[in-house]
Design an enzyme around this catalytic site. Structure first.
Site, PDB file in Angstrom:
ATOM      1  N   ASP A 190       3.657  -6.009   3.909  1.00  0.00           N
ATOM      2  CA  ASP A 190       3.397  -4.931   4.859  1.00  0.00           C
ATOM      3  C   ASP A 190       4.434  -5.003   5.978  1.00  0.00           C
ATOM      4  O   ASP A 190       5.374  -5.809   5.929  1.00  0.00           O
ATOM      5  CB  ASP A 190       1.975  -5.045   5.417  1.00  0.00           C
ATOM      6  CG  ASP A 190       1.333  -3.691   5.681  1.00  0.00           C
ATOM      7  OD1 ASP A 190       2.034  -2.802   6.217  1.00  0.00           O
ATOM      8  OD2 ASP A 190       0.153  -3.513   5.365  1.00  0.00           O
TER       9      ASP A 190
ATOM     10  N   ASP B 159       5.590   2.089   6.648  1.00  0.00           N
ATOM     11  CA  ASP B 159       4.265   1.473   6.565  1.00  0.00           C
ATOM     12  C   ASP B 159       3.451   2.239   5.533  1.00  0.00           C
ATOM     13  O   ASP B 159       2.796   3.217   5.864  1.00  0.00           O
ATOM     14  CB  ASP B 159       3.610   1.516   7.952  1.00  0.00           C
ATOM     15  CG  ASP B 159       2.232   0.892   7.999  1.00  0.00           C
ATOM     16  OD1 ASP B 159       1.874   0.190   7.042  1.00  0.00           O
ATOM     17  OD2 ASP B 159       1.514   1.111   8.997  1.00  0.00           O
TER      18      ASP B 159
ATOM     19  N   HIS C 289       3.383   4.211  12.350  1.00  0.00           N
ATOM     20  CA  HIS C 289       2.280   5.113  12.717  1.00  0.00           C
ATOM     21  C   HIS C 289       2.800   6.246  13.606  1.00  0.00           C
ATOM     22  O   HIS C 289       2.157   6.665  14.565  1.00  0.00           O
ATOM     23  CB  HIS C 289       1.122   4.363  13.382  1.00  0.00           C
ATOM     24  CG  HIS C 289       0.251   3.645  12.405  1.00  0.00           C
ATOM     25  ND1 HIS C 289      -1.107   3.815  12.340  1.00  0.00           N
ATOM     26  CD2 HIS C 289       0.559   2.763  11.415  1.00  0.00           C
ATOM     27  CE1 HIS C 289      -1.605   3.057  11.366  1.00  0.00           C
ATOM     28  NE2 HIS C 289      -0.603   2.416  10.794  1.00  0.00           N
TER      29      HIS C 289
ATOM     30  N   HIS D  54       0.824  -1.212   0.000  1.00  0.00           N
ATOM     31  CA  HIS D  54       0.000   0.000   0.000  1.00  0.00           C
ATOM     32  C   HIS D  54       0.856   1.260   0.000  1.00  0.00           C
ATOM     33  O   HIS D  54       1.842   1.384   0.727  1.00  0.00           O
ATOM     34  CB  HIS D  54      -1.038  -0.014   1.122  1.00  0.00           C
ATOM     35  CG  HIS D  54      -0.536   0.122   2.525  1.00  0.00           C
ATOM     36  ND1 HIS D  54      -0.311   1.344   3.118  1.00  0.00           N
ATOM     37  CD2 HIS D  54      -0.274  -0.806   3.476  1.00  0.00           C
ATOM     38  CE1 HIS D  54       0.075   1.167   4.378  1.00  0.00           C
ATOM     39  NE2 HIS D  54       0.111  -0.129   4.616  1.00  0.00           N
TER      40      HIS D  54
ATOM     41  N   GLU E 130      -5.181   2.021   2.360  1.00  0.00           N
ATOM     42  CA  GLU E 130      -5.117   0.887   3.284  1.00  0.00           C
ATOM     43  C   GLU E 130      -5.324   1.332   4.714  1.00  0.00           C
ATOM     44  O   GLU E 130      -5.978   0.641   5.507  1.00  0.00           O
ATOM     45  CB  GLU E 130      -3.762   0.174   3.140  1.00  0.00           C
ATOM     46  CG  GLU E 130      -3.673  -1.174   3.850  1.00  0.00           C
ATOM     47  CD  GLU E 130      -3.170  -1.095   5.290  1.00  0.00           C
ATOM     48  OE1 GLU E 130      -3.135  -2.136   5.975  1.00  0.00           O
ATOM     49  OE2 GLU E 130      -2.803   0.022   5.745  1.00  0.00           O
ATOM     50  N   GLU E 131      -4.767   2.487   5.057  1.00  0.00           N
ATOM     51  CA  GLU E 131      -4.796   2.948   6.444  1.00  0.00           C
ATOM     52  C   GLU E 131      -6.188   3.374   6.907  1.00  0.00           C
ATOM     53  O   GLU E 131      -6.392   3.595   8.103  1.00  0.00           O
ATOM     54  CB  GLU E 131      -3.809   4.109   6.637  1.00  0.00           C
ATOM     55  CG  GLU E 131      -2.348   3.752   6.412  1.00  0.00           C
ATOM     56  CD  GLU E 131      -1.795   2.788   7.448  1.00  0.00           C
ATOM     57  OE1 GLU E 131      -2.547   2.385   8.356  1.00  0.00           O
ATOM     58  OE2 GLU E 131      -0.609   2.439   7.353  1.00  0.00           O
TER      59      GLU E 131
END
Length: 362
Positions: free
Chosen positions: A237, A182, A323, A67, A214-215
């Protein structure tokens, strides 16, 4: 020693701005990197980019998904003072937001540095100092005087707010720091697998897909899988690196190799495919580990339920601090993930696909 071409790729792909819903610049970069090794490139209507490489006629189609989006914010409103209120895009732990640098990007592409305001502790009560601030109470400071100045800059509600962080090679020469691993590392893996397969004979047809959003719910994975219609799929991922104080005693950590995901909150790996991949790793002496998360999910969660079902699993790379503004991955894990996927795809043909299908029944 980090390969110079790899270093350039990883630096560039990490530093691109591309929160969920605004992945266009990442997609352009994917096209730039794959145009000489892909036989066809197409987009779905959400912005996912699919880069196809031909194998042989009547052979399976294998999809690799990484992603392109990262977590960030959008401008929610502008205070009379010129400070910006923000709304999150993707999951954030509020502790890591304050006193960090961001880039605000306007509709016409102008970019401005901003910082999330953090009051000094002087004069604050003990209760205020110990409380985690809600995002609704946070603000971005552009260093301007009032709302009128912000409007002259062209900043409006809905403009994107992306973490700012430069790529760095850390002290051991193998740990790589950057924003958006990510899942830009998964995108980089997909690009490099196509480049490696271009040098090799493979019966399977391949589609590397840079997915979007995706998030915020793995949305692009669903539309992309409907576009590509794969027989077999891998989501690439990141996952938790269990090498920090207080971490559980789990094998997945920086340098442990690609992590074969048994399950997560969105998917249970296809057992036949999982065993097949592990067999390939052992055959080629590729270091690997196992991974299992009971919460969270990946693009596999949407892909495996597409059409009449897709034989799917996730392969992850251990990552610290994702994140947030900064995250760390291990270069050898990247190299070994590329090697593993390349060898797996080389070993897939229509007989393999049939065996994987029958493994659910025999």
């Amino acid at each position: 020693m980090i390969d110079a071409n790899h270093k350039k790729l990883l630096k560039e792909i990490s530093e691109i701005l591309g929160i969920s819903g605004d992945e266009k610049d990442v997609a352009k970069y994917v096209v730039k990197q794959t145009k000489d090794v892909a036989d066809k490139i197409e987009f779905d209507n959400l912005g996912c980019v699919a880069c196809y490489q031909n194998g042989e006629v009547d052979q399976p189609l294998v999809m690799i998904a990484g992603h392109m989006d990262e977590v960030g914010f959008v401008v929610k409103s502008i205070e009379p003072s010129g400070l910006l209120r923000i709304a999150p895009i993707g999951g954030w732990y509020n502790h890591v937001i304050l006193a960090e640098n961001f880039i605000v990007k306007t509709r016409d592409g102008k970019q401005y540095f901003a910082v999330t305001g953090a009051q000094p502790p002087h004069g604050m009560s003990a209760e205020q100092r110990s409380k985690v601030l809600d995002i609704k109470d946070m603000y971005l400071d552009l260093g301007v005087q009032d709302k009128e100045m912000v409007e002259k800059l062209g900043v409006k509600p809905g403009d994107t707010v992306t973490p700012y962080e430069e790529f760095k090679v850390m002290a051991d020469g193998k740990t790589l720091l950057g924003k958006a691993w990510d899942d830009r590392i998964g995108v980089a893996v997909g690009i490099e697998v196509l480049k490696e397969l271009k040098k090799e004979h493979h019966k399977a047809n391949v589609a590397f897909v840079g997915t979007v959003q995706e998030e915020v719910g793995c949305r692009g994975a669903q539309t992309a899988a409907n576009l590509v219609k794969p027989d077999i799929a891998f989501a690439i991922d990141v996952t938790l690196s269990h090498d920090l104080p207080g971490s559980p005693n789990e094998p997945c950590k920086l340098g442990s190799g690609p992590a074969l995901s048994i399950m997560d909150g969105s998917v249970i790996a296809h057992r036949g495919l999982f065993d097949f991949v592990e067999e390939i790793a052992k055959k080629h002496n590729i270091k690997y580990c196992y991974d299992m998360l009971t919460a969270g999910g990946t693009d596999s969660g949407k892909i495996h339920m597409t059409n009449d079902g897709v034989i799917t699993m996730t392969i992850s790379l251990a990552c610290r601090y994702f994140h947030s503004h900064v995250s760390m991955i291990n270069y050898d894990d990247f190299v070994n993930t590329v090697k593993l996927l390349t060898e797996v795809i080389k070993a897939i043909d229509k007989d393999t696909l049939q065996k994987l299908k029958m493994s659910k029944y025999q």
